[in-house]
Design a protein around this motif. Structure first.
Motif, mmCIF file in Angstrom:
data_model
loop_
_atom_site.group_PDB
_atom_site.id
_atom_site.type_symbol
_atom_site.label_atom_id
_atom_site.label_comp_id
_atom_site.label_asym_id
_atom_site.label_seq_id
_atom_site.Cartn_x
_atom_site.Cartn_y
_atom_site.Cartn_z
ATOM 1 N N GLU A 61 -84.451 1.694 21.432
ATOM 2 C CA GLU A 61 -83.144 1.580 22.080
ATOM 3 C C GLU A 61 -83.098 2.419 23.360
ATOM 4 O O GLU A 61 -82.539 1.985 24.379
ATOM 5 C CB GLU A 61 -82.047 2.047 21.122
ATOM 6 N N VAL A 62 -83.679 3.605 23.305
ATOM 7 C CA VAL A 62 -83.667 4.489 24.469
ATOM 8 C C VAL A 62 -84.516 3.899 25.591
ATOM 9 O O VAL A 62 -84.132 3.935 26.776
ATOM 10 C CB VAL A 62 -84.166 5.895 24.072
ATOM 11 N N ARG A 63 -85.671 3.339 25.232
ATOM 12 C CA ARG A 63 -86.531 2.725 26.243
ATOM 13 C C ARG A 63 -85.848 1.501 26.858
ATOM 14 O O ARG A 63 -85.950 1.269 28.070
ATOM 15 C CB ARG A 63 -87.878 2.340 25.617
ATOM 16 N N THR A 64 -85.143 0.738 26.029
ATOM 17 C CA THR A 64 -84.405 -0.410 26.555
ATOM 18 C C THR A 64 -83.333 0.048 27.527
ATOM 19 O O THR A 64 -83.120 -0.569 28.589
ATOM 20 C CB THR A 64 -83.773 -1.204 25.402
ATOM 21 N N GLN B 268 -71.464 7.368 33.631
ATOM 22 C CA GLN B 268 -71.605 6.170 32.815
ATOM 23 C C GLN B 268 -72.950 6.142 32.107
ATOM 24 O O GLN B 268 -73.024 5.797 30.911
ATOM 25 C CB GLN B 268 -71.446 4.908 33.683
ATOM 26 N N MET B 269 -74.001 6.511 32.806
ATOM 27 C CA MET B 269 -75.317 6.576 32.157
ATOM 28 C C MET B 269 -75.293 7.563 31.001
ATOM 29 O O MET B 269 -75.840 7.287 29.923
ATOM 30 C CB MET B 269 -76.393 6.976 33.174
ATOM 31 N N LEU C 191 -76.017 6.645 27.056
ATOM 32 C CA LEU C 191 -77.180 7.224 26.373
ATOM 33 C C LEU C 191 -76.776 8.121 25.210
ATOM 34 O O LEU C 191 -77.504 8.219 24.215
ATOM 35 C CB LEU C 191 -78.000 8.003 27.396
ATOM 36 N N ALA C 192 -75.635 8.763 25.304
ATOM 37 C CA ALA C 192 -75.244 9.805 24.348
ATOM 38 C C ALA C 192 -75.268 9.383 22.880
ATOM 39 O O ALA C 192 -75.691 10.171 22.028
ATOM 40 C CB ALA C 192 -73.864 10.348 24.713
ATOM 41 N N VAL D 235 -84.052 12.608 33.418
ATOM 42 C CA VAL D 235 -84.162 11.162 33.673
ATOM 43 C C VAL D 235 -82.873 10.631 34.291
ATOM 44 O O VAL D 235 -82.899 9.909 35.295
ATOM 45 C CB VAL D 235 -84.497 10.422 32.365
ATOM 46 N N VAL D 236 -81.728 10.978 33.696
ATOM 47 C CA VAL D 236 -80.444 10.509 34.221
ATOM 48 C C VAL D 236 -80.231 11.043 35.639
ATOM 49 O O VAL D 236 -79.809 10.308 36.550
ATOM 50 C CB VAL D 236 -79.291 10.929 33.294
#
Length: 419
Positions: free
Chosen positions: A39-42, A11-12, A16-17, A108-109
């Protein structure tokens, strides 16, 4: 492997994709302090909040999310977050221009999913675990690779960083402020609470493919650097200027680029001119200036020095014959980094029961792990198999099964370190 961890990872990855992905090429444009970066940081902050992780922003653009634990009887000193006992994992979320999905984000994921897996297993760590998302690792906007970790560790000073500008001339501090990141450059307080760092990364080569194994450990990072080559000549008309009367810096650059490739091939090193800026950049005009950036990497620091000197020497020799000029400036240079042998051996032994002998291999790519290792933090790296070896490209890939295997191996490594 717990099903909920698998679902959480997938799901992550789905969430993110789409962020920063080009519809035309399928590659990623996640440059720091842009709308997409926001957006990525959020996304990262939301994932940390969902797991009850306490996020610390250091003013250099880095985000570090802590899984804090109360002191336990017999626990190591610093289990409450004080002292250098924390285990830092994570990677970065930015990309090169038109880059791949896995370089950075996989780490990170996988780190967030490894926290999930430890909780599924009922592990109560006796030292804090932190998941880091470093800023501007690729150097795609401000030209210095691993800028966030360099600032956090003090290897790049605030004064040096404050002078950085992107290709449009935007100062780093202005870009940070415009993105809502309050600049407070300098050594990060969180680093004093880190006892070791383990960075998981997609392999940027084919070593694990050739060995037929899904995960590996790292031994060292080759020394490498970025060098700006400024070729200057004389602008003139492309049609009316006789070839013998020209002072064309493009020809000097072209020969230098050929020499770089040939010299690297002869010596078994790496040399790449991948970025070019030309003035006036007209189709029917001889250039007055060509600026080119060389990425050079070698098996030792001495070999790196020799490689760059040979390329510069051949370029200067051609400039003399062309009536042009060449100036070379080293923009960033990183020495050889050997990862912590004791930490790597501890992880290798801890992984052996489930994964068998885990190969330890060198890497020619730079990483935040290399910066923290050079700053004195005991550091190790884990690699996940890349079936094609392609990286820094939309074709970069890792099989889902290997990504999940990497996450499980990272969780196993964490268990070794926090039990």
């Amino acid at each position: 492997m717990g099903q909920s961890m698998t679902d959480g990872f997938e799901q992550m990855w789905r969430d993110l994709a789409p962020l920063g992905r080009s519809a035309a090429s399928g590659g990623y444009f996640r440059q720091p302090y842009t709308a997409v970066d926001g957006e990525v940081r959020t996304w990262f902050l939301e994932q940390c909040a969902a797991r009850g992780l306490e996020v610390e922003a250091d003013g250099n653009g880095n985000l570090v999310a802590w899984w804090m634990v109360r002191p336990l009887q017999g626990a190591t000193e610093g289990a409450d977050g004080s002292g250098p006992s924390g285990v830092l994992i994570g990677s970065h979320l930015d990309s090169v221009l038109d880059g791949g999905a896995y370089d950075g984000p996989l780490g990170v994921v996988s780190s967030l999913a490894a926290v999930d897996l430890l909780r599924e297993r009922g592990v109560v760590p006796n030292r804090p675990i932190a998941v880091g998302a470093f800023a501007e690792e690729e150097g795609s906007r401000f030209g210095i690779a691993c800028l966030g970790s360099r600032l956090a560790s003090g290897s790049t000073t605030p004064a040096q960083a404050a002078g950085l500008r992107d290709r449009e001339g935007v100062p780093l501090l202005d870009a940070m402020a415009a993105a809502g990141v309050e600049p407070s450059l300098g050594r990060a307080a969180w680093l004093d609470r880190v006892g070791c760092f383990v960075e998981l990364h997609v392999e940027q080569g084919r070593d694990l493919v050739d060995r037929g194994v899904p995960v590996g450990l790292a031994t060292a990072i080759w020394p490498h650097g970025r060098y700006r080559f400024d070729f200057t000549g004389e602008a003139n008309h492309a049609g009316t200027t006789r070839m013998a009367d020209r002072h064309d810096p493009m020809l000097t650059f072209a020969m230098t680029a050929m020499a770089a490739g040939r010299q690297a091939e002869l010596t078994g090193q790496r040399a790449t001119f991948g970025r070019l800026d030309v003035a006036p950049n007209g189709t029917n005009a001889i250039a007055s200036r060509v600026t080119a950036w060389l990425d050079a990497r070698a098996a030792s620091e001495a070999e790196l020095v020799r490689l760059v000197a040979e390329i510069e020497g051949q370029g200067a020799e051609r400039a003399d014959s062309d009536g042009t000029r060449l100036q070379v400036t080293a923009e960033s240079v990183s020495g050889e980094v050997a990862f912590d042998a004791a930490l790597t051996a501890e992880l290798s032994a801890g992984l052996a029961d489930r994964w068998g002998p885990v190969p330890a291999i060198p890497t020619m790519a730079g990483h935040d792990a290399g910066i923290l290792a050079a700053a004195g933090v005991p550091t190790a790296m884990m690699f996940v198999r890349n079936p094609t070896g392609v990286s820094h490209s939309p074709a970069e890939y890792a099989e889902p099964a290997d990504c999940l295997a990497g996450t499980e191996a990272l969780a196993d490594a964490l268990e070794v370190l926090v039990s």
